[in-house]
Scaffold this active site. Sequence first.
Site, PDB file in Angstrom:
ATOM      1  CE  LYS A 251      -4.343   0.991   0.119  1.00 37.53           C
ATOM      2  NZ  LYS A 251      -5.455   0.029  -0.529  1.00 37.53           N
TER       3      LYS A 251
HETATM    4  P1  NAD Z   1     -13.308   7.654  -2.792  1.00 40.31           P
HETATM    5  O1  NAD Z   1     -12.244   8.440  -2.833  1.00 40.31           O
HETATM    6  O2  NAD Z   1     -13.834   7.454  -4.095  1.00 40.31           O
HETATM    7  O3  NAD Z   1     -14.636   8.161  -1.733  1.00 40.31           O
HETATM    8  C1  NAD Z   1     -14.599   7.975  -0.520  1.00 40.31           C
HETATM    9  C2  NAD Z   1     -15.935   8.616  -0.195  1.00 40.31           C
HETATM   10  O4  NAD Z   1     -15.795   8.574   1.477  1.00 40.31           O
HETATM   11  C3  NAD Z   1     -16.408   9.999  -0.396  1.00 40.31           C
HETATM   12  O5  NAD Z   1     -17.752  10.235  -0.668  1.00 40.31           O
HETATM   13  C4  NAD Z   1     -15.845  10.567   0.495  1.00 40.31           C
HETATM   14  O6  NAD Z   1     -16.597  11.939   0.795  1.00 40.31           O
HETATM   15  C5  NAD Z   1     -16.472   9.762   1.799  1.00 40.31           C
HETATM   16  N1  NAD Z   1     -15.903  10.187   3.304  1.00 40.31           N
HETATM   17  C6  NAD Z   1     -14.564  10.390   3.421  1.00 40.31           C
HETATM   18  N2  NAD Z   1     -14.499  10.488   4.763  1.00 40.31           N
HETATM   19  C7  NAD Z   1     -15.600  10.220   5.310  1.00 40.31           C
HETATM   20  C8  NAD Z   1     -16.143  10.483   6.619  1.00 40.31           C
HETATM   21  N3  NAD Z   1     -15.421  10.587   7.609  1.00 40.31           N
HETATM   22  N4  NAD Z   1     -17.658   9.776   6.637  1.00 40.31           N
HETATM   23  C9  NAD Z   1     -18.271   9.837   5.902  1.00 40.31           C
HETATM   24  N5  NAD Z   1     -17.790   9.708   4.429  1.00 40.31           N
HETATM   25  C10 NAD Z   1     -16.631  10.099   4.237  1.00 40.31           C
HETATM   26  O7  NAD Z   1     -12.734   6.203  -2.367  1.00 40.31           O
HETATM   27  P2  NAD Z   1     -13.152   4.615  -2.635  1.00 40.31           P
HETATM   28  O8  NAD Z   1     -12.310   4.414  -3.811  1.00 40.31           O
HETATM   29  O9  NAD Z   1     -14.700   4.706  -2.640  1.00 40.31           O
HETATM   30  O10 NAD Z   1     -12.795   4.149  -1.452  1.00 40.31           O
HETATM   31  C11 NAD Z   1     -13.568   3.862  -0.218  1.00 40.31           C
HETATM   32  C12 NAD Z   1     -12.932   2.924   0.751  1.00 40.31           C
HETATM   33  O11 NAD Z   1     -12.984   1.679   0.197  1.00 40.31           O
HETATM   34  C13 NAD Z   1     -11.734   3.002   1.222  1.00 40.31           C
HETATM   35  O12 NAD Z   1     -11.462   2.534   2.724  1.00 40.31           O
HETATM   36  C14 NAD Z   1     -10.587   2.266   0.306  1.00 40.31           C
HETATM   37  O13 NAD Z   1      -9.535   1.768   0.926  1.00 40.31           O
HETATM   38  C15 NAD Z   1     -11.738   1.129   0.102  1.00 40.31           C
HETATM   39  N6  NAD Z   1     -11.662   0.367  -0.960  1.00 40.31           N
HETATM   40  C16 NAD Z   1     -11.449   0.954  -2.375  1.00 40.31           C
HETATM   41  C17 NAD Z   1     -11.254  -0.032  -3.349  1.00 40.31           C
HETATM   42  C18 NAD Z   1     -11.210   0.667  -4.737  1.00 40.31           C
HETATM   43  O14 NAD Z   1     -11.332  -0.095  -5.887  1.00 40.31           O
HETATM   44  N7  NAD Z   1     -11.690   2.003  -4.959  1.00 40.31           N
HETATM   45  C19 NAD Z   1     -11.062  -1.204  -3.246  1.00 40.31           C
HETATM   46  C20 NAD Z   1     -11.040  -1.631  -2.266  1.00 40.31           C
HETATM   47  C21 NAD Z   1     -11.198  -1.142  -0.924  1.00 40.31           C
END
Ligand code: NAD
Length: 436
Positions: free
Chosen positions: A125
């Site tokens: 990561k």
């Molecule tokens: P992103 O940046 O596209 O979206 C994150 C969302 O969470 C946004 O809407 C943001 O406003 C919101 N957010 C941030 N802080 C917040 C809070 N304190 N309370 C409520 N909402 C909040 O990110 P993503 O890619 O959707 O990733 C989200 C999660 O999923 C992360 O934990 C990431 O590690 C995990 N994840 C993502 C992927 C991927 O393919 N994108 C894969 C596996 C895991």
Amino acid sequence: MTTFKRNVYERAVYQEPAPIRDNENPFEAMVERFDVAAKILGLDPGLYEYLVTPSRIHITAIPVVMDDGRLRVFEGYRVIHNEILGPSKGGIRYAPDVHLEEVKALAAWMTWKCALVNVPFGGAKGGVICNPKEMSPGELERLTRRYTANMIDVFGPDKDIPAPDMNTNEQIMAWILDTYSMHSRRTENAVVTGKPIILGGSRGRREATGRGVMTVTLAAMERLGMRPGDSTVAVQGFGNVGSIAAQLLRDQGCRIVAISDVTGGYHNAGGIDIDAAIAYAAAHGNTLEGFPGAEPITNDELITCACDVLVPAAKEDQVTRHNAPNIQAKIIAEGANGPTTPRADDILNERGIMVIPDILANAGGVTVSYFEWVQDRQGYFWTTERVNSRLDRMMRTAFDQVFDVAQKHDVSLRIAAYVDSIRKVADALRLRGIYA
Ligand code: NAD
């Protein structure tokens, strides 16, 4: 309590109150679950030490000339947790509150996640302490290119393959690809995944994590005798994972009663129009602030609102011992990494709430990243149908596998997921042996 080194400039700017956390240190939260699984597996203490310790930690200073001519230095990380099953794989996160313990935990989760869904990658990561929302595209590009140049000996299609995570996207992956390729003197599109399709990205990658969340949620519903058409869903986080999971679960007949982002939550018991919410966020700088199709609620109210399925898809430590006693959902599908603290897990287990753990629920992203890497290396690209059907099959198989292990050992799905993945990595390590 662990203290984390911060960029001086960021510390001056960010003075948000500290969130209520059960675990100040996410790496320790990972180790806590690992310990339970290790005990079930009867893991040898030396093997335990090996598997829990990150293999390499890279910390780098990233100088960037900002648009106003000032020079700022950002701190960046890349943690390679483990490479026993193959080259390491994991996203890069840009956020003001990135810290090394978090990156270490996320890298370890990648190791377990890849093993769980039978993808031949190790875990890694990356993270950079910065606030992309306050940076221009030019500043972000310079930051990304310099971070990549500093990591040029770490990254590589056969070594370590980054991908998007919070606040990083296809464009940032394209800059990584280009910077790496410039140094290699040839185009190396397999060095990152989550790229634009025109640069060797995979069809279905953008939707993959949300799609995987949908697949395992349906599998869990089936086991509990719940019908999507009769079920309500609340989704925390409306980025890549949350918005797609909401859209796809809606397509399966679920009613989405609450959504949220960093600006707050939005509730409508009659069902939120998810397409309208996606269009609203796209038109308002990627936020839901002021979304007219629902009543405003707080993010904490969303976690405990009346629903059958809760999808935390924002960030770590959102389901805590403070709100776990009041959660009404029957299923929690962890779209985010580490959204539930170990203390909350105990409460949820006692209350009989089924938690589909992060390393299973959000593994759709790394699965299609693997498909993308395979396609890049073959120079032959698949149809969306092929990507989706293979993804669905792998997610379904992983869910059934974890469910069986949970029944066999009478443990939660989370501990079962750790048992299954740690066993696979430990078996591979025994076969490879220790090079001396
Ligand atoms: P992103 O940046 O596209 O979206 C994150 C969302 O969470 C946004 O809407 C943001 O406003 C919101 N957010 C941030 N802080 C917040 C809070 N304190 N309370 C409520 N909402 C909040 O990110 P993503 O890619 O959707 O990733 C989200 C999660 O999923 C992360 O934990 C990431 O590690 C995990 N994840 C993502 C992927 C991927 O393919 N994108 C894969 C596996 C895991």
